[in-house]
Design an enzyme around this catalytic site. Sequence first.
Site, PDB file in Angstrom:
ATOM      1  N   GLY A  40      23.324  43.368   4.266  1.00 55.84           N
ATOM      2  CA  GLY A  40      22.420  44.396   3.752  1.00 55.84           C
ATOM      3  C   GLY A  40      22.596  44.560   2.254  1.00 55.84           C
ATOM      4  O   GLY A  40      21.622  44.536   1.477  1.00 55.84           O
ATOM      5  N   GLN A 201      17.114  25.655   6.165  1.00 56.13           N
ATOM      6  CA  GLN A 201      17.840  24.520   6.752  1.00 56.13           C
ATOM      7  C   GLN A 201      18.966  24.058   5.830  1.00 56.13           C
ATOM      8  O   GLN A 201      19.140  22.867   5.595  1.00 56.13           O
ATOM      9  CB  GLN A 201      16.856  23.384   7.030  1.00 56.13           C
ATOM     10  CG  GLN A 201      15.783  23.784   8.041  1.00 56.13           C
ATOM     11  CD  GLN A 201      14.777  22.695   8.311  1.00 56.13           C
ATOM     12  OE1 GLN A 201      14.405  21.956   7.403  1.00 56.13           O
ATOM     13  NE2 GLN A 201      14.299  22.609   9.545  1.00 56.13           N
ATOM     14  N   ALA A 203      21.359  22.794   3.071  1.00 60.40           N
ATOM     15  CA  ALA A 203      21.180  21.896   1.919  1.00 60.40           C
ATOM     16  C   ALA A 203      19.919  21.045   2.028  1.00 60.40           C
ATOM     17  O   ALA A 203      19.535  20.376   1.057  1.00 60.40           O
ATOM     18  CB  ALA A 203      22.406  21.004   1.790  1.00 60.40           C
ATOM     19  N   ASP A 232      21.200  34.939   1.869  1.00 61.99           N
ATOM     20  CA  ASP A 232      20.828  36.277   1.382  1.00 61.99           C
ATOM     21  C   ASP A 232      20.062  36.168   0.060  1.00 61.99           C
ATOM     22  O   ASP A 232      19.072  36.865  -0.159  1.00 61.99           O
ATOM     23  CB  ASP A 232      22.082  37.137   1.197  1.00 61.99           C
ATOM     24  CG  ASP A 232      22.768  37.429   2.513  1.00 61.99           C
ATOM     25  OD1 ASP A 232      22.083  37.442   3.553  1.00 61.99           O
ATOM     26  OD2 ASP A 232      23.999  37.629   2.514  1.00 61.99           O
TER      27      ASP A 232
HETATM   28  P1  ATP Z   1      24.370  31.869   4.908  1.00 56.46           P
HETATM   29  O1  ATP Z   1      25.466  30.846   4.874  1.00 56.46           O
HETATM   30  O2  ATP Z   1      24.234  32.601   3.622  1.00 56.46           O
HETATM   31  O3  ATP Z   1      24.368  32.750   6.134  1.00 56.46           O
HETATM   32  P2  ATP Z   1      21.929  30.820   6.014  1.00 56.46           P
HETATM   33  O4  ATP Z   1      22.406  30.051   7.194  1.00 56.46           O
HETATM   34  O5  ATP Z   1      21.224  32.108   6.239  1.00 56.46           O
HETATM   35  O6  ATP Z   1      23.069  30.991   4.945  1.00 56.46           O
HETATM   36  P3  ATP Z   1      20.987  28.380   4.805  1.00 56.46           P
HETATM   37  O7  ATP Z   1      19.898  27.722   5.575  1.00 56.46           O
HETATM   38  O8  ATP Z   1      22.360  27.816   4.903  1.00 56.46           O
HETATM   39  O9  ATP Z   1      20.945  29.940   5.131  1.00 56.46           O
HETATM   40  O10 ATP Z   1      20.607  28.373   3.240  1.00 56.46           O
HETATM   41  C1  ATP Z   1      19.514  29.102   2.719  1.00 56.46           C
HETATM   42  C2  ATP Z   1      18.914  28.333   1.562  1.00 56.46           C
HETATM   43  O11 ATP Z   1      19.903  28.176   0.529  1.00 56.46           O
HETATM   44  C3  ATP Z   1      18.465  26.922   1.894  1.00 56.46           C
HETATM   45  O12 ATP Z   1      17.152  26.900   2.439  1.00 56.46           O
HETATM   46  C4  ATP Z   1      18.543  26.235   0.526  1.00 56.46           C
HETATM   47  O13 ATP Z   1      17.384  26.505  -0.249  1.00 56.46           O
HETATM   48  C5  ATP Z   1      19.743  26.949  -0.120  1.00 56.46           C
HETATM   49  N1  ATP Z   1      20.973  26.150   0.038  1.00 56.46           N
HETATM   50  C6  ATP Z   1      21.879  26.227   1.041  1.00 56.46           C
HETATM   51  N2  ATP Z   1      22.855  25.295   0.872  1.00 56.46           N
HETATM   52  C7  ATP Z   1      22.556  24.624  -0.265  1.00 56.46           C
HETATM   53  C8  ATP Z   1      23.165  23.545  -0.993  1.00 56.46           C
HETATM   54  N3  ATP Z   1      24.305  22.954  -0.577  1.00 56.46           N
HETATM   55  N4  ATP Z   1      22.564  23.129  -2.134  1.00 56.46           N
HETATM   56  C9  ATP Z   1      21.432  23.711  -2.593  1.00 56.46           C
HETATM   57  N5  ATP Z   1      20.805  24.729  -1.951  1.00 56.46           N
HETATM   58  C10 ATP Z   1      21.351  25.182  -0.804  1.00 56.46           C
END
Ligand code: ATP
Length: 289
Positions: A40, A201, A203, A232
């Site tokens: 949040g 998704q 990276a 976030d």
């Molecule tokens: P969190 O770990 O914060 O809970 P999440 O699972 O909600 O993350 P992710 O899908 O892991 O979300 O990442 C969100 C966005 O962040 C991705 O769609 C991408 O744009 C960016 N991102 C995540 N990892 C990378 C990376 N290694 N390099 C560049 N961008 C990234």
Amino acid sequence: MRIYVAGNIVVDETWSINDLPQKGASIHGVKTSQDIGGKGANQAIVISRCGIDTRLIAAIGDDSNGRWIRENIAHEPVTLFPTEYSSPHSDASIILNSSDGDNAIITTTAAADALTVEMILPYLADAAPGDILLQQGNFSIEKTRALFSWAKTRGMKTVFNPSPVNPDFAQLWPLVDIAVVNQLEADLLQPAGVSTLIVTQGAAGALLFTATQRSFCPASPTQAVDSTGAGDTFLAVLLASALLRGVEPDRLALQHASQAAAITVSRTGTVTAFPSQQELAALLATRSE
Ligand code: ATP
């Protein structure tokens, strides 16, 4: 236009240890950082840094962590409610990073649990139709449902990021306008009936689905050092980019969100890793589609 974020705020303590402890073990470690965290708070802080009027409704406790949170969040452009302490103890996360790159996280929810629907509603009372109520997965399904239902009766737009995930959250889609989920959450909860769906998704990038378009935005290339808070940052900038232009989340909002999330993953920490107000202003001014 205002965003109300009803969620949690915690103190994130990161510890570096050799190996994750066995049952009954006593081990040495080094505390490497202390930061504001909680989904949040993370999302509210980044949205507010984008220049959006943001209210964070989150409980903090009457303890040293609660006073530390209050002192530190005062430097952010977000407004935190309630102004009084809602619980004896603040919520905290202990993040244990072992030398082989593995981690374990312990999080408390007592303060977030202590904040009832009746305590939250007065802080939503001045919401206008079209204002946004954003929630994450830290509240019980009953509390999350009650707040979304109330928001819908007031003509608010509802945004849901069901993390940490609970399989029962699948019941809430009829109350949600915009869903932001990662691939695991999408597979488990099968979002249906929402007008805008974003699936991140990691990276690889992120997908946007609306009634009229389907877009994919690859992640922005960067030297990733710590992905904490990537999701976030992504959600916050996606919403802010669309709101500032008076549109629904679109391809450009996805691009802005990817660029901002790439900044976060290139730095260690939680709030300290998020893009600054200056970085966000520069990024949101770009219009290259
Ligand atoms: P969190 O770990 O914060 O809970 P999440 O699972 O909600 O993350 P992710 O899908 O892991 O979300 O990442 C969100 C966005 O962040 C991705 O769609 C991408 O744009 C960016 N991102 C995540 N990892 C990378 C990376 N290694 N390099 C560049 N961008 C990234």
